[in-house]
Design a protein around this motif. Structure first.
Motif, PDB file in Angstrom:
ATOM      1  N   UNK A   1      -7.804  11.303   5.848  1.00 11.15           N
ATOM      2  CA  UNK A   1      -8.569  10.073   5.628  1.00 11.15           C
ATOM      3  C   UNK A   1      -7.749   9.004   4.930  1.00 11.15           C
ATOM      4  N   UNK A   2      -6.880   9.451   4.053  1.00  6.22           N
ATOM      5  CA  UNK A   2      -6.113   8.503   3.255  1.00  6.22           C
ATOM      6  C   UNK A   2      -4.721   8.278   3.833  1.00  6.22           C
ATOM      7  N   UNK A   3      -4.519   8.798   5.013  1.00  4.20           N
ATOM      8  CA  UNK A   3      -3.205   8.675   5.638  1.00  4.20           C
ATOM      9  C   UNK A   3      -2.082   9.229   4.776  1.00  4.20           C
TER      10      UNK A   3
ATOM     11  N   UNK B   1      -3.921  12.358  -4.759  1.00  3.14           N
ATOM     12  CA  UNK B   1      -4.575  11.463  -3.820  1.00  3.14           C
ATOM     13  C   UNK B   1      -5.030  10.199  -4.559  1.00  3.14           C
ATOM     14  N   UNK B   2      -5.641  10.379  -5.711  1.00  2.00           N
ATOM     15  CA  UNK B   2      -6.085   9.223  -6.495  1.00  2.00           C
ATOM     16  C   UNK B   2      -4.924   8.300  -6.826  1.00  2.00           C
ATOM     17  N   UNK B   3      -3.793   8.892  -7.060  1.00  2.00           N
ATOM     18  CA  UNK B   3      -2.629   8.075  -7.390  1.00  2.00           C
ATOM     19  C   UNK B   3      -1.919   7.580  -6.140  1.00  2.00           C
ATOM     20  N   UNK B   4      -2.510   7.860  -5.004  1.00  2.00           N
ATOM     21  CA  UNK B   4      -2.014   7.316  -3.748  1.00  2.00           C
ATOM     22  C   UNK B   4      -0.542   7.603  -3.500  1.00  2.00           C
TER      23      UNK B   4
ATOM     24  N   UNK C   1       0.842  -1.209   0.000  1.00  2.00           N
ATOM     25  CA  UNK C   1       0.000   0.000   0.000  1.00  2.00           C
ATOM     26  C   UNK C   1       0.872   1.251   0.000  1.00  2.00           C
TER      27      UNK C   1
ATOM     28  N   UNK D   1       4.623   6.456   9.996  1.00  2.00           N
ATOM     29  CA  UNK D   1       3.326   5.823   9.775  1.00  2.00           C
ATOM     30  C   UNK D   1       3.495   4.355   9.411  1.00  2.00           C
TER      31      UNK D   1
ATOM     32  N   UNK E   1      -5.872  14.658  -7.689  1.00  2.00           N
ATOM     33  CA  UNK E   1      -5.232  13.712  -8.597  1.00  2.00           C
ATOM     34  C   UNK E   1      -4.119  12.932  -7.901  1.00  2.00           C
TER      35      UNK E   1
END
Lengths: 342, 342
Positions: free
Chosen positions: A141-143, A115-118, A60, A316, A113
DNA sequence: GCATTTTACGCAAACGGTTGCGTGAAAATT
DNA sequence: AATTTTCACGCAACCGTTTGCGTAAAATGC
């Protein structure tokens, strides 16, 4: 579309399991020496390379960070990007870039964008327009950790690196005072900019520290357009008692001021002196230099911000880790003299 | 580390299979309307978003392209990057940046790193040092297409967009001739640069097209250092019969030339005129302008290169597709007059 | 020589989503 | 009413790698 060799391929050739291959490639102690050697030999032969996408997916993580900043055409930000790149390379990360072009909506799109690509984290220098920060808060929210630099939100509990203009300004004003200047004006930016308010405040305190009184008539502002810049400087030189030195919002404004002053028949650095906030590295080519610039250390700011970001990312990653407190640092600006030699 | 909702989560809640959820989310026709609605409703409720890493992994794509270029501190390249960004956004891609800083080894590292991260394609503008291209050829193995722009390899069968300097140079020299100039000099770059050889060749042909003869004594070169630049211009103005106009390798060189010429008591645009190759957008602030610059259209070059790249990427994605022929385009440069008004 | 530990490896699940194929039930056709 | 077609969905494999756990065989201990 010939497929790249995978660990399965190696396993098949050697008649071992994929797990053995996986471990052998990473020199896992529970795999025998001979097997390890054979696996690594075959891996080399068929040109095997790990598929990071698979690992990223599994872990992840993408091993890339995003950096969103106003515009790389400004030398300040391109220097900053280099700082980010260097830090990223040292951490085996790569850098996804997004220029907001001082456009709030574009900044939002870029963050979305990324964020979408993590991405694993984001570095930000804000748009001049940005005054709400929901699009960043949303990343929790997405860390995805965020570190701001230079143009940072007016908010507590954020991670940031910024530059304290006070130290540089104090050096500059003290220098001017020591040269005999008593009326030191200010051409500030548009009122809505946070930078403007900040500059005014620092200007005021630096005057005070030099036992000078704040005079409202030598404080003007520009909307940063060429016309606005000219209007501002003209206002100052039209005064009965013009300031002998002027602190200018930035180098772009200063360029116009110098042109205007010359056109008015005044001599830069004798009739009137300037101090600006450094963002252009071109003074060496100009005929007229400001007395000094206030250096804000783009590279240092951004690379430290990147270090902060990696600290957050790595923290994290360890399971039971407690959340880090906000990472914050303020770098002192410094005055850089140009005209001292002459 | 609260997990993000997945399609499994939705499936569980609705007591349907993950495949149904997957299809429902993409409005697949074989899923009933009511089921589709229910799935999408729950998806929204729990804030589901696809995990692109998973898809990237499965599709063997990362939806990111790399762009490696010398230095973003050059306005030419920062403009070029904006072109890439815009094209990437239109194609739902993101952009991984790498500045080679004119360093061949760094260029290699960047390319290697981008390969490791399995970018879907790479855009390149070469280092001045780069003369071998193995690190790019190597990418074929990984099916990573490469498109070069502006600083392109001297090689056939590559994808590239570049700029033809001839058209701009011809306009400039013709303009100079029409103004009465007969001796038009050239300050060229270091011999080892491809750009240098090219400029010389074009210079020669443009003179010819204007029925001027090539005179070796007014062709000088600089190593691009400040000292080298000054030496070059001094050589020209020290001649018995100095050129009345000079074509200069680039704007940085020109800045030095203008300073030198002024210091020598000559007037720019009357005693001597300059034409340069545009890379600095600062002339509007300068006291002395060149007569003209030759514009090379960074944004156009890079965005077209990006289009090429996406064409290659998309073509590779369709199963039985035949390989595309090399995509190549050369944009005409144009002369931009500065001094015409005065 | 037997019990126990160690060594060296395999099995299988997991990461999150997509998709070809199969299937039971409902609908349509004859 | 029997047959065929359509509909709506589930099963399971797959992408490439990692890793906890289980286990035969080899090594050790007594």
């Amino acid at each position: 579309m010939n497929k790249l060799p995978t660990i399965k391929e190696i396993a098949k050739r050697l008649n071992v399991s994929v797990s053995t291959v996986s471990r052998a490639l990473r020199d896992h102690p529970s795999i025998g020496l001979v097997t390890t050697m054979r696996v690594q030999k075959v891996a080399k032969e068929i040109g095997y390379e790990v598929n990071r996408s698979a690992i990223h997916f599994k872990e992840r993580k993408t091993y890339s960070i995003g950096v969103v900043l106003p515009s790389l055409s400004e030398p300040f930000f391109s220097a900053a990007l280099t700082g980010v790149e260097d830090a990223a390379e040292a951490n085996n990360y790569n850098v996804i870039i997004g220029q907001s072009l001082e456009n709030f909506e574009r900044e939002k799109r870029i963050v979305e964008n990324m964020k979408d690509h993590r991405v694993d984290g984001i570095l930000v220098s804000l748009t001049k327009e940005t005054s709400t920060y929901d699009h960043f808060d949303n990343l929790k929210k997405y860390n995805i950790p965020v570190v701001f630099f230079d143009r940072v939100p007016n908010k507590r509990d954020i991670n940031f690196v910024s530059c304290n203009l006070h130290s540089g300004m104090l050096q500059a004003i003290s220098k001017l005072v020591s040269m005999g200047h008593k009326r030191i004006g200010l051409i500030n930016g548009p009122a809505k900019l946070a930078a403007t308010r900040q500059r005014l405040q620092i200007y005021a305190s630096c005057l005070k520290e030099n036992q000078l009184v704040l005079e409202q008539d030598i404080i003007v502002s520009t909307d940063l357009s060429k016309a606005g810049n000219l209007k501002a400087i003209h206002k100052l030189i039209a005064l009965d008692e013009s300031p002998t030195a002027v602190i200018v919002f930035n180098d772009y404004v200063l360029l116009d001021c110098i042109a205007a002053v010359k056109a008015a028949g005044l001599k830069v650095n004798s009739d009137i002196s300037f101090v600006s906030f450094a963002n252009l590295p071109i003074w060496e080519y100009m005929d007229s230099l400001p007395l000094a610039s206030i250096e804000q250390f783009a590279y240092r700011q951004s690379s430290m911000a990147a270090e902060f970001l990696f600290k957050l990312i790595n923290n994290a990653a360890i399971p039971g880790a407690t959340e880090l407190p906000p990472l914050q640092h303020i770098i002192d600006s410094e005055m850089v003299l140009y005209h001292s030699a002459k």
